[in-house]
Write a protein that holds these residues in place. Structure first.
Motif, PDB file in Angstrom:
ATOM      1  N   TYR A 156       0.843  -1.197   0.000  1.00 42.56           N
ATOM      2  CA  TYR A 156       0.000   0.000   0.000  1.00 42.56           C
ATOM      3  C   TYR A 156       0.873   1.239   0.000  1.00 42.56           C
ATOM      4  CZ  TYR A 156      -3.904  -3.003   1.476  1.00 42.56           C
ATOM      5  OH  TYR A 156      -4.872  -3.971   1.561  1.00 42.56           O
ATOM      6  N   ASP A 157       0.491   2.242  -0.788  1.00 42.05           N
ATOM      7  CA  ASP A 157       1.166   3.530  -0.737  1.00 42.05           C
ATOM      8  C   ASP A 157       0.299   4.501   0.054  1.00 42.05           C
ATOM      9  OD1 ASP A 157       3.067   5.464  -1.123  1.00 42.05           O
ATOM     10  OD2 ASP A 157       2.509   5.913  -3.169  1.00 42.05           O
ATOM     11  N   GLY A 158      -0.355   5.459  -0.579  1.00 44.19           N
ATOM     12  CA  GLY A 158      -1.192   6.407   0.147  1.00 44.19           C
ATOM     13  C   GLY A 158      -2.663   6.099  -0.017  1.00 44.19           C
ATOM     14  N   LEU A 159      -3.474   6.693   0.861  1.00 46.14           N
ATOM     15  CA  LEU A 159      -4.926   6.628   0.665  1.00 46.14           C
ATOM     16  C   LEU A 159      -5.414   7.793  -0.185  1.00 46.14           C
ATOM     17  CD1 LEU A 159      -6.402   5.467   4.107  1.00 46.14           C
ATOM     18  CD2 LEU A 159      -5.954   4.111   2.044  1.00 46.14           C
ATOM     19  N   CYS A 160      -4.836   8.982   0.049  1.00 48.04           N
ATOM     20  CA  CYS A 160      -5.230  10.158  -0.731  1.00 48.04           C
ATOM     21  C   CYS A 160      -4.037  11.106  -0.780  1.00 48.04           C
ATOM     22  CB  CYS A 160      -6.449  10.835  -0.107  1.00 48.04           C
ATOM     23  SG  CYS A 160      -7.034  12.291  -1.014  1.00 48.04           S
ATOM     24  N   ASP A 161      -3.253  11.033  -1.840  1.00 52.10           N
ATOM     25  CA  ASP A 161      -2.046  11.842  -1.973  1.00 52.10           C
ATOM     26  C   ASP A 161      -2.253  12.954  -2.999  1.00 52.10           C
ATOM     27  OD1 ASP A 161      -0.894  10.184  -0.144  1.00 52.10           O
ATOM     28  OD2 ASP A 161       0.690   9.425  -1.460  1.00 52.10           O
ATOM     29  N   MET A 162      -1.472  14.037  -2.839  1.00 54.65           N
ATOM     30  CA  MET A 162      -1.565  15.184  -3.745  1.00 54.65           C
ATOM     31  C   MET A 162      -0.152  15.641  -4.086  1.00 54.65           C
ATOM     32  SD  MET A 162      -4.509  17.259  -1.613  1.00 54.65           S
ATOM     33  CE  MET A 162      -5.709  16.313  -0.667  1.00 54.65           C
TER      34      MET A 162
END
Length: 518
Positions: free
Chosen positions: A344-350
């Protein structure tokens, strides 16, 4: 002589009794079975027409064999499943009314000992969403209208995203098409077939074993152009092919709304270079990357996020539940050492100068690196981001972690419970020098030690006010704050008291809302 004999015999008898007592009692107090009480854990509010799990929590020592019996004060509007187990499902009928309640009683019995626990559960209606809703915060959104397209399959969803407009998601869509395993690091026939079609390996397990075994702790495969390990190029070929398989890419002017408990599994929303996109009322699970790359002294790291914004603007993410359902596994690297096989990386990245974003009334669950805003020291030109009324449950760090200016973070709840398996590293965090943060009236619950924290070379500006810190003890990790706001939000908003935030979020946040205006 008689007195001496009697005294000697008495001493011998006492010694024998003490010895006998010691010989017959080899247990400590904690090994002795007992049952002194029982309570009930679980939600205090349940949505009408839905269900929730309640679990008996006995106060005991040792491992007594306890039996359970559950009952309700009224069975007119609710019912219990499996009322003789340690846990039950409380189901609320559609005929229930807002504000009604029921008292749940559990009786725990061990031998001749019986104790009771009670919990009052209140019924509530799901929050209602409308197509005409607008976000509170920096995002300027024009909701898409019309009849819309309702999608139930991956093919329908992908095609609808190419056209934009109003999209309703119904049911569960497995974007991985069967490649998502049931446990971290595992495989499926579909994943094996994918590996065989895109490499010389016949199964996923064979690839994973070979790739991990070719890496040492110092191997750096971070660059897809020049990986260091023997199978680094194979890994990147598989990773990119898999990414193309699971990407969901909205165009500008797209509104996505979940219906009837809609779930997106095994996919990643890649919102890149577009504007005016809304995602509401969706459960987004397991943006899973079976092909993580190795980084020097940092183990295996995944690529794909539940939602990734890249150079996007005017984006609203609202009333979504974004979560992992699996933990992580470990693999043997060169020399038989073990490292995390992090999928898993991010759930909500910007990243990439994303700006004018609102994330509101969402639940982020069971994840480590949850929300990264700004990908590095050079990614500082995005910003104007509002994050409010979200729940971060059992999340390790990056809630968010930012390099961007104009970050307004208010009325969020940071919580941990007995299911947490990632250690708590940081909640709100910042690094480098461009960030400006206003952190207002957030609630940091029990076990959340690192609340407003510093990361690499922090030298920006942060203002905090009205926050509740239940367990704060970050010491030298604390981010420096100032007494004045570094910017003024350009919109009107109302602050809830931080102590009220967990209750408000319990009632209103996450997917599962009803939608009007269809």
């Amino acid at each position: 002589m008689g007195i001496f004999l009697r005294t000697a015999l008495k001493a011998a008898l006492i010694s024998a009794l003490v010895f006998a007592g010691c010989a017959s009692d080899n247990s400590s107090d904690s090994d002795i079975d007992s049952l002194t009480g029982v309570s009930i854990s679980g939600n205090e509010k349940v949505l009408i027409g839905q269900s929730a799990t309640l679990t008996a929590a006995p106060k005991k020592t040792g491992k007594p064999e306890i039996s359970y019996s559950w009952s309700l004060s009224s069975d007119v509007c609710a019912s219990l499943s499996a009322p003789t187990g340690e846990s039950v499902e409380l189901s609320v009928r559609d005929s229930a009314s807002e504000g009604d309640s029921v008292k749940v009683t559990v009786t725990a019995t061990w031998g001749t000992v019986s104790v009771k626990g009670e919990k009052t559960v209140t019924f509530s209606t799901a929050p209602k969403l409308s197509l005409t809703d607008k976000p509170v915060g920096y995002a300027s959104i024009t909701p898409q209208t019309g009849t819309g397209a309702t999608v139930t399959t991956k093919t329908e969803l992908v095609n609808a995203l190419k056209n934009g407009g109003l999209i309703y998601v119904s049911g569960t869509i497995d974007v991985s098409e069967g490649c998502l395993p049931s446990e971290a690091g595992g495989t499926t026939p579909q994943l094996d077939a994918f590996v065989a079609a895109n490499s010389d390996f016949s199964t996923y397990t064979a690839f994973k074993t070979a790739y991990a075994g070719a890496c040492s702790s110092s191997t750096n495969d971070k660059s897809s152009g020049s990986p260091e390990s023997t199978y680094g190029s194979v890994m990147w070929t598989l990773n990119k092919a898999y990414g193309n398989k699971i990407k969901l890419s909205p165009i500008s002017n797209t509104t996505i709304i979940g219906l009837d408990g809609a779930v997106i599994k095994g996919g990643t929303f890649q919102i890149s270079g577009v504007s005016n996109v809304t995602i509401r009322n969706l459960t987004i699970q397991d943006a899973y990357d079976p092909f993580p790359h190795h980084e020097e002294n940092d183990g295996f790291n995944a690529q794909w996020d539940g939602i990734c914004l890249d150079g996007a603007s005017n984006i609203w993410i609202d009333h979504c539940t974004i979560e992992d359902t699996m933990k992580y596994s470990k693999v043997a690297i060169s020399g038989d050492a073990e490292e995390k096989w992090q999928t898993y990386d991010g759930l909500c990245d910007m990243k990439g100068s994303s700006k004018n974003i609102v994330v509101s009334y969402c639940i982020f669950k069971n994840h480590d690196k949850t929300m990264l805003i700004g990908s590095g020291s050079g990614d500082t030109s995005g910003g104007y981001i509002t994050i409010h009324h979200n729940k971060f449950l059992n999340c390790g760090q990056r809630l968010p972690m930012t390099t961007y200016p104009n970050m307004h973070i208010y009325n969020n709840s940071y919580e941990r419970d007995s299911d947490a398996y990632y250690s708590q590293q940081a909640s709100i965090a910042a690094r480098y020098g461009a960030y400006t943060i206003i952190a207002e009236n957030n609630y940091f619950g029990s076990g959340v030690k690192y609340c407003i924290s510093q990361s690499t070379s922090p030298s920006g500006k942060c203002y905090e006010s009205g926050n509740v810190f239940t367990s704060r003890s970050e010491g030298s990790k604390a981010l420096s704050t100032q007494d004045t706001k570094p910017f003024t939000p350009s919109y009107e908003y109302e602050l809830d008291e931080a102590s009220d935030v967990p209750t408000i979020i319990e009632e209103k946040a996450g997917a599962g809302c009803s939608v009007s205006g269809i």
